[in-house]
Structure formats: C-alpha cells, structure tokens
Design an enzyme around this catalytic site. Sequence first.
Site, PDB file in Angstrom:
ATOM      1  N   HIS A   1      59.699-103.229  -2.033  1.00 46.63           N
ATOM      2  CA  HIS A   1      59.902-104.172  -3.026  1.00 46.63           C
ATOM      3  C   HIS A   1      59.100-105.435  -2.763  1.00 46.63           C
ATOM      4  CE1 HIS A   1      63.281-107.177  -4.745  1.00 46.63           C
ATOM      5  NE2 HIS A   1      62.123-106.901  -5.716  1.00 46.63           N
TER       6      HIS A   1
ATOM      7  N   ASP B   1      38.835-103.906 -11.852  1.00 50.87           N
ATOM      8  CA  ASP B   1      37.669-103.253 -12.544  1.00 50.87           C
ATOM      9  C   ASP B   1      36.348-103.130 -11.839  1.00 50.87           C
ATOM     10  OD1 ASP B   1      36.089-105.794 -12.439  1.00 50.87           O
ATOM     11  OD2 ASP B   1      37.258-106.470 -14.206  1.00 50.87           O
TER      12      ASP B   1
ATOM     13  N   TYR C   1      37.018-108.711 -17.062  1.00 45.46           N
ATOM     14  CA  TYR C   1      38.425-109.297 -16.820  1.00 45.46           C
ATOM     15  C   TYR C   1      39.536-108.181 -16.849  1.00 45.46           C
ATOM     16  CZ  TYR C   1      36.116-113.744 -16.753  1.00 45.46           C
ATOM     17  OH  TYR C   1      35.471-114.877 -16.381  1.00 45.46           O
TER      18      TYR C   1
END
Lengths: 132, 132, 132, 132, 132, 132, 132, 132, 132, 132
Positions: free
Chosen positions: E22, E30, E122
């Site tokens: 957690h 990318d 992006y």
Amino acid sequence: MLKGIPRIISPELLKILCEMGHGDTLVIADGNFPAASLSSKLITLSGHGSIAVLEAILELFPLDEAPITQIGVMETADQSKPEIWEAYAKHATELVPIERYAFYEKAKNAYCIIATSESALYANAILTKGVL
Amino acid sequence: MLKGIPRIISPELLKILCEMGHGDTLVIADGNFPAASLSSKLITLSGHGSIAVLEAILELFPLDEAPITQIGVMETADQSKPEIWEAYAKHATELVPIERYAFYEKAKNAYCIIATSESALYANAILTKGVL
Amino acid sequence: MLKGIPRIISPELLKILCEMGHGDTLVIADGNFPAASLSSKLITLSGHGSIAVLEAILELFPLDEAPITQIGVMETADQSKPEIWEAYAKHATELVPIERYAFYEKAKNAYCIIATSESALYANAILTKGVL
Amino acid sequence: MLKGIPRIISPELLKILCEMGHGDTLVIADGNFPAASLSSKLITLSGHGSIAVLEAILELFPLDEAPITQIGVMETADQSKPEIWEAYAKHATELVPIERYAFYEKAKNAYCIIATSESALYANAILTKGVL
Amino acid sequence: MLKGIPRIISPELLKILCEMGHGDTLVIADGNFPAASLSSKLITLSGHGSIAVLEAILELFPLDEAPITQIGVMETADQSKPEIWEAYAKHATELVPIERYAFYEKAKNAYCIIATSESALYANAILTKGVL
Amino acid sequence: MLKGIPRIISPELLKILCEMGHGDTLVIADGNFPAASLSSKLITLSGHGSIAVLEAILELFPLDEAPITQIGVMETADQSKPEIWEAYAKHATELVPIERYAFYEKAKNAYCIIATSESALYANAILTKGVL
Amino acid sequence: MLKGIPRIISPELLKILCEMGHGDTLVIADGNFPAASLSSKLITLSGHGSIAVLEAILELFPLDEAPITQIGVMETADQSKPEIWEAYAKHATELVPIERYAFYEKAKNAYCIIATSESALYANAILTKGVL
Amino acid sequence: MLKGIPRIISPELLKILCEMGHGDTLVIADGNFPAASLSSKLITLSGHGSIAVLEAILELFPLDEAPITQIGVMETADQSKPEIWEAYAKHATELVPIERYAFYEKAKNAYCIIATSESALYANAILTKGVL
Amino acid sequence: MLKGIPRIISPELLKILCEMGHGDTLVIADGNFPAASLSSKLITLSGHGSIAVLEAILELFPLDEAPITQIGVMETADQSKPEIWEAYAKHATELVPIERYAFYEKAKNAYCIIATSESALYANAILTKGVL
Amino acid sequence: MLKGIPRIISPELLKILCEMGHGDTLVIADGNFPAASLSSKLITLSGHGSIAVLEAILELFPLDEAPITQIGVMETADQSKPEIWEAYAKHATELVPIERYAFYEKAKNAYCIIATSESALYANAILTKGVL
C-alpha cells in the site's frame, strides 16, 4: 592454521588484521552488541570470550602509540567499571570510556567488528592499530 | 544469540543446521583437515575443539536412525583408535571408520564442513541428520 | 527444522534473529505494508498472520527492557485501536503508537522486515531485541 | 498480495510458477526432505503444510495431461500408503509412487523445490505443469 | 503463464506487482521516457502500448483510495491534454498532472518503472497501489 | 603488515595459507607459467623471484612429511637440472621432477597458484602442506 | 609479463594505469598506510618499496604538467623531511606536502591506492596522471 | 554484427543507446579524459577517433530538439576552438562550450561515457538523445 | 528505441542478436515451452506472438545459407503441420521438423531462448544466424 | 592510454595479454565468428580489422617458438587460401590451417577471444604466447 598464529584467529580475521593500517580501528563486541547491523565487515567468533580475542590480536599487532586511541570501552549508564575492564586495562596506557551512542558511531566507522559470545555486559572494546 | 541455542553455534551455522534435511551430512573437521578445499559450504569455528562442536549440534538435531550413517570417523593408517573417538562414541550406536580418501569423497558431498581448531589428529567426524 | 525452534521460523529468519543484538529492531509487517520497498533485509512469510510470527519470535529472544522500545505499532488515522493490538499488548509493558510516516522511517532503519500476509489493517509492529 | 492469488504463494514463488513451462516439474517437500541440498531453486514456505501449498498451486496452473507425470510421491519403505496421500489423490488421475533415491534424482532436476514444514512423513510430491 | 494472469505480465513483473504494498508507486513509461536511467528496478515490455499494460495491472491490484495519488500523468509543456489520457482517465477518480521534472523525481522513488514502446508523447503514468 | 609475518606475504595470501590443510597443494609459478588460465585461486606477486616466496611460505607452514609430495618441480625437456633447483632442494628431503603436462594437471587441482615474476625458466614448484 | 612493461607492475595494476585519464590520481602507500580502508580500488604490492613502484609507474605515464599536482606527500607532524622524499623529488618539479588528514581525504578520492610494504615512515605519495 | 548497424557500435553500446530515453546524455570522451573514474557505465572503444563514433551514433538516434542540449563540448582554457569541433558542429544547431569542471559534473550524471582513443585535445562531447 | 530497430526488440535482445555469430542458434519459444529451465540466456517477450518476433529478428540478421539449419520446428506427436508453420515457412527454404526431445537438447545449446506468449501449440522455432 | 602501448589495445585486453603465460592461446575472431558463445573471456574490438589487432598484440608478446602452435587459421571449405592470410603469414614461421569444428574446440579452450569487425571471411586466427 599457521606457525605462530593463535588458533582463535580465523583465516578471514588474519587477512583483515594484516590489511589494517596505522589508525584503522577494530571493535571486539560482546555477545549482546548489535555487531551485524553496525559493521561493514563482520567477523563472527561465536563461543569465545572477549579477553581471549583481545590477547590473540595483540600478539599480531601493536596498539597506536597515543593513549587516547589505544583501547576505548563502552561507558556504563551509571559510570561503574565492569570487572572485565581490568583484563583490558593491562594492555593499554589507559582505558578510554566512550558514551554508548558515540561508541556506536565509532563502531560504524571501524574497519571490522568481531562478534564474540562474551557474556559480560559492557564488554565492548575498540582498538586502534599502531605502527609496525 | 538466542534463547536455548548454544553460544558456539554461529548464526550462519544455525541457518545451515536448520535447512539440512533427513539424510544430509555434515563434517566436523579437525584443525589439519583440508576443509576449505573440499567444502562447498564452509563454516569456520576457529579456536574450538571438535567435541564441543559435536555436542552443541546434537542439542539441535537428532542423528539418523541407521547406525551405519550416524557418525563416521576417518580411519587411521594403523587402525589404531584415537582417544578422542571415545567422546564421539557416546553419541552414536557405533562409530564407523571410513578410509581416508573415501572420507574425503564423502566430505565433498557433505552439505557443510565445519573447520575447527581441534589439535587431536584423526579427529574428523561426519554426521547424518535424522528425522524431526 | 531444529529441536525447539518454532516451525514458522525459516532458516534465514533464524539466522537473522540470532545475529541481531541489543537495540536492533525488527518489523512484523501486515500484508499491505510496503515491506519490499522499505527493507534492507526482507523475510517473506507468506500465508501467515502476524500474531503467530510475533509469538514464535518471542520464544527466541527477549524484548528490550525499556517499555518505550519494546513494541511499537502504527497509529491509525483516527486514533482507534485495532482489535489485533490486544494480542500484541500481552507481550509488552505497553504498546507505543507511532505516526504512519515516522513508522516508515523506523522501518527503513530496522535490521529486518518480515512480510506476513496478515489481513488485519494497521497490524504492523516494530520490536526491539533485549539482552540475553 | 494480488487479486486472485492465494496468500500462501510468495512473490518469488509466483514468479517461478509463471516462468515454468509444459513439462517442468516442481517438488513440494515435507519438513524432513533435504530440500536445500537437492534444489537448484529453493522456495521456503516455513510453517505451512503440504496440502495447502498443493491446493494453492493448482489454482494457478493445470497438471500435465499424462497421468504418469501428474503427481509422483515418494514410495515408503514398506509400500504402505501414508494418509496424506489421500488428499493428494483428489487432484490427479492417479498417484505414482517413486522409489526414494529415484525421487531424489528427479528432485535434483526439478525447476524448483518448495520446502514446507509438513510434519507427515513421506509427504513429498512432485508435480508436472501442463499446457495453458 | 498462469491461470487468470494477463499474458502481457512477465514473470518478473508479476513478482514485483505482488511484492508492492500500500502506497508503493509504479511508473508506466512511454517509449521515449528515460526509464533505464531513472529506475532502480526496470521492467522492459518492448513492443507494447501503455494502455494494455495499465489495464493488465489493474486486473491484479486496486489503486490507492486517495484520488490525488491514484494516477499521475506528466504535464505537457502547453497544458494540453494528450488523447491517450482519456483511456487512463477511465480508471481513476481524476488524473493528476505532474510537472515534468517533478515527475522525474517521483519516478526515481517509484518501486518499479515499466518501459513500454508506447509511441504517444506525454503518455507516462504513475500509479499508487491500494489496499487488498 | 603483522608481527612475525614476512612482508612479501600479502593479506590475501596469508588467508589462503592459513585455510589450507594437510595435503592441500600450492604452486609457486615462474613468470612464464600460465598461472591465470590454470588456477582456481590466483595470487599475483609481481616483481618477486620464486625463492623469496618459497622461503617466506616455509616460515609459516611445514611441508608434508612424505618426501614424494614435499616439493615437486617441472621437469625440463632435456632432463637437465636448472640452477634454481638448488635453492629449492635445501627445503625438502628430495625434489620430485614432474613431466610438464602432468605438472599442469596438478596445478589445476592446487588450492592456489602464486604467479611470481621469476625469470629463471623451469622454476615452477608445487608444495604440499604438512601437519601443524 | 609483456615486452617493455616493468615486472613489478601486475596485470591488474597495468589495466588501472591504462584506464586512468588526465587528472586522475593514484596513491603509493607505505606499509603502515590504512590503504584497504580508504581505497575504492586497492592494489597490493606486498614486499616492495615505494621507490621501485614509483619509478615503474613513471615509465608508463607522465605526471600532470602543473607542479602543484604532480607529486603530493604526507606532511610529517614536525615538518621534517623524510629521507625517502629525496628519491621522489627527482621526478617532480616540486614535492607538495599535504597535511595528514587532508591526505586521507585525497586518498579516498584517488582512482587507486597501491599498498606497498615500504618500511620508511611518511613515505606516502599521491600522483596525478598527465596528458599522453 | 547486424544489418544496418555501423560496425563500430559494439553489442553492449547498441543496448545502451537503445535503452536511453529522451533527455538522457552520453559523453564521447577523448583519449585523455578520465572516463573510467567519472562514469557509472563505461564503454571502451579503444583505437577509434571521436568523429567516427559520433557519426555512427547519430545514425541510430536523433539529438534533442533544444539547441542548448544537443552537443556540449569542453571549453578550452584560452577560449580557442579546437579544429575537431568543426566536424562536431555539422551535426548540431550550435556547439555549447561547457567549463572543464562543469563538464566533469555533467559527465558523472551521463547515462554512459564512451572512452575513445581520440588524440585531439579538448575533443570531448556530450550529447542529449531526442525523441523517436 | 532506435532508428530502424523494430520496437518489439528489447535493448537486451538487440545486444544478444548483435553478439551472435555465424552458426549460433536462437529459439523462439511459444507460451508453453519450458524456456526458463532450458535456457542459459533467457529473453522474455510476454504478450507477443511468435510470428511478430520472428519477422522482427529477420529484419536484423540473415539466416544461415544451409536450408537444413535455417528454421527448425518442433515435430508434433501425430506428424500434423500446425497452421502457424505456414507463416514461418515464408522465411526459409524449407522448415525442418525436429523430434520433441531432440528439440529440447538443441534449445539447451542455443545462444538464447526468447519466451513469447504465443498461444498456438507446437509453435517453437529454432533459427541459425547466417553471414553478414 | 600508456606510453608504448598501441591505442587499439583496451585496458582490459592489456591486462589479459599480461596475465597470459607460455602456451596460453588467444583467438582473433572475424566479424562473423561466434565469439560470444564460444569464449570464456571475451574482448570486443568493434570497428577494427584483424590485421591491426594482430600487429598490436605482437608488439607486446612473442609467439611460441614451435611453428606448429604460432598462428593457426580456420581452414576454408575448399582449401583455398584467403588473401588476408598473407598478412598473417608475415608474423609466423608458417600458418597452420585447422578444420572448422576443430578450430571451434580450440577457441573454447583459448584464454581469450577477441571479437573484431573484420569483414574478410575465414579471417580467424589463434595465437600461442611464447616465453618472455
């Protein structure tokens, strides 16, 4: 095993003692010292007391000539002097008590920590190698 | 150090004893045994005799139930029985002498060799772990 | 497996518990704790709850004598007390709640983090080893 | 932890199960099996029995279609059938007993050995992964 | 391959997703992102687009409950919104744009960076794992 | 450096000499010997001759008691006796010539090969450690 | 060994000298210098004096053109000039004394420290490689 | 060797160029540059000049679109322009001179340093990879 | 990513393809092949089919000129020809079927195995690199 | 770079040449040779032809005195003599052709293989180092 080398000194410890230079320090840790977490190099001598280890090492190298760095010990909370210090005191001009957390800091910078099974409390010592 | 663990047993040795299974073997080597060259896993217990090591190990695991594999010892050239075997014999149904080079072969296949500083000659022993 | 060692303790964990000294800390992490990213040494005990792990460890070493360091727990956002804390509380003088991000910092400095599969939330505990 | 993955499967074991292919084998070892000495890849699931491990694995991959390779078990000395085999038998067309030393040889070639703490004797099983 | 695990998830990535806890973060990079230089752990998924990777991961774990940490994206120079963000936006309460160099800093601290071959610009995203 | 240890012995070599046991062998190689390709453990003592190395080693351990294994030398093609053998012969009951390729085989099995810069040809020697 | 390479230069040291560039520094340490604890790369030339090492190195590369960086030496406590400095001084425009602890700092940043067995005190030197 | 890959690009360098992303930098170092001491990743292209290396790299990836980061060069002490810069200038909008110690800092943070044997002085260049 | 390199080729695979020589072999494994257990070098291309991988590789190197070694495929149990072989057959003079266990032996000696997620059965192929 | 060392010799290759002894062999591989798969130690000299490499090496060490081992070349299928052999022949008493698969076996046992980008076919050579 080698001629003239105390049997308590393991091959790995022998190498470490030999590669230490003037000013390098070494901690002889009692059985309760956090040796594994503070050391960069750790030698484990399980089942041995600290006096036997100290005396074997001093057969192999001299302590630093400056009394202040020869043998440091971990200061007790109440400033009392553990009985085991008497055996250490025979080998140095004086024993230099070092506050607990300052001792830990010095231990982190030591070249090696030797984890013994010494059962006496406050039996940790830090040695500085002298000139050969 | 831990509750109930003999102090002579180092953390690394404790792990090895724990991960051994039924039928795995372990050599307790005397100070002259070529332990480093024959072992795949080597534990160094410098400064200790072999009886103390044997007795500490037997507090932690049982030997194999088959007498022939419990404790093997290295046969002497003249078939004599070294005095130290008497201490070993207390812990096994019988001691099984193994010819020197056969002992070396078994040592190569052992899970671990413990190099002690035992000064008695022909004091090497090979143990087989039993069922827990 | 070894005589007297709880079976939940893996060989690697046994070694780590044995090499810890006085003052070293250990985190028992619940199943959602980011154990792998915060630990320098990680032990994975998948499939186990945290209470069984805690109780097995306490068979092997004592907690530090100072109540403030015995067992720390991760403070909940709303200051509530998770039910699982009751099982922990039986083993320490008091449980010491530690704010979430402070707990993470302490975990980074712990000697070991044990990743359990404990499904209770806020079930993380940090222990300090005492003197043997 | 991940959705749909039994909690007993550690991250490392999950990776191993995923990289195994058709025909690769895996040993579920009982607590006395010499898992560390025979394995090239070892997963330690201390504190767990073998049935829980087997069932978790079978949620993740199918066994080989050939009955002879689905689940092998270690033959007992007296050809008796340990009670635990009944739980195993539910998951395979048939259980194939393998002589003890032949089982050791197969274990050496297995992709992974999982060391459990199963206390039943002769509870070792060897699985072959099927086609997905 | 395993039952129920998307085939795009490699065994190594599966392990990493499973050991995350957690609050741990993961970057889907990318094809132009400096993934190798910024990552401490790098997974390479050459030939894949970022949406397929994101969707496979979300089959395996939930995002953090706090919207601000669910999915962060790298802010464009001109504040425009790349088309690919629409596919990301379906999986989070909101997408949180993060300035380019701040994104790099977060990427350095992520538990893992996954280098895809996504050709959209992006298209980098940073996810925070939630509670299971 | 240590008290009583010849300065030509490096820390690493000192460790190796100490961990060798009865029957382990060591090669002192001249400057043309293929030491790096034949050795499993290699110590480089560049700039030194072989006699100085031999004499330093013999200060630290005894040779085996059996003359046939004390010091072996590499046989010359024409059975001549290199002058340097005279210095070696002072330390053993007899020098045992070993055919060139047989010497290479023994070197592969030696615990360590020490590469010196000895310029004499056929100056290689193989020693067997004795009992301490 | 190679044509034209002084025999005191070991293969590993030769590689290091070759990969050093303009401005990189190298320490020639006397036998008492804490070389192992301060070095990131350590070369051990046990049994040799420092002058022989210095002269062999200078056959292989030029010193930096700036006198201030050519050869630094460790300043003595009383500002005296050790006799061994005269041999060093022949190879540099001037010798630059550096205070002991400043020398240690420079040694930590050196590309390599060569540990000799030089017995003269204050015989440590730090060289800067020039342009080829 | 591969179709379409310049032969001067080694397999290791090809991998590095491929894993670099937008904004990662790479140093082409002349023969005197302290490449080994400053690099985290080092590629050695001994025997080659820097122009051939630059041109081969530019067949494989574009430079960053921002002129200020395309190609940086190490400023000379006297602000002169080395002849070799002319060959570099053909590949960038402009060459950006960087002060010597600033260049060293940038080199430490580069993804890779390529050590050539370029004999021209001040021939070091730092490139930034663009978008593909 | 690099100009002219298919995006499915990871940096690590690109390096491997480049360092292969004439006569070295490479396996493209389907999703059920035991790739991890048979490979000395393993590349994982999860989520991809085998045809896309084959075609990308053949953009980078030629197959061996001898038809018998160009592309081998794993023979089916019933000598049928899987449909996917048609796509492979376009790239070789002929496809050479290899018996299943003989194929495994060849795979062990291959320079690399690429683990794809190809779902077609008997879709494994082994290629031999030709001369460039 | 060092005085007197050809620039084509990388630091790593220089170390390897220096640690080779009398009788050790070295392969200069052309651009199509399977150097990575056959070598235990691999040096990559991408972008260079084999003659330049051969001549640089021979500046540093002599070939073995026995003509049969000086320079071996890979026999062509049709017993023709590649033109490049003429350049090799200038450096040995005779060139010794070795059948292709026998050459591969010798390459596996060589101390090092140097992968060049030599475009001539059958341009592989194997050298044996002589006595210095």
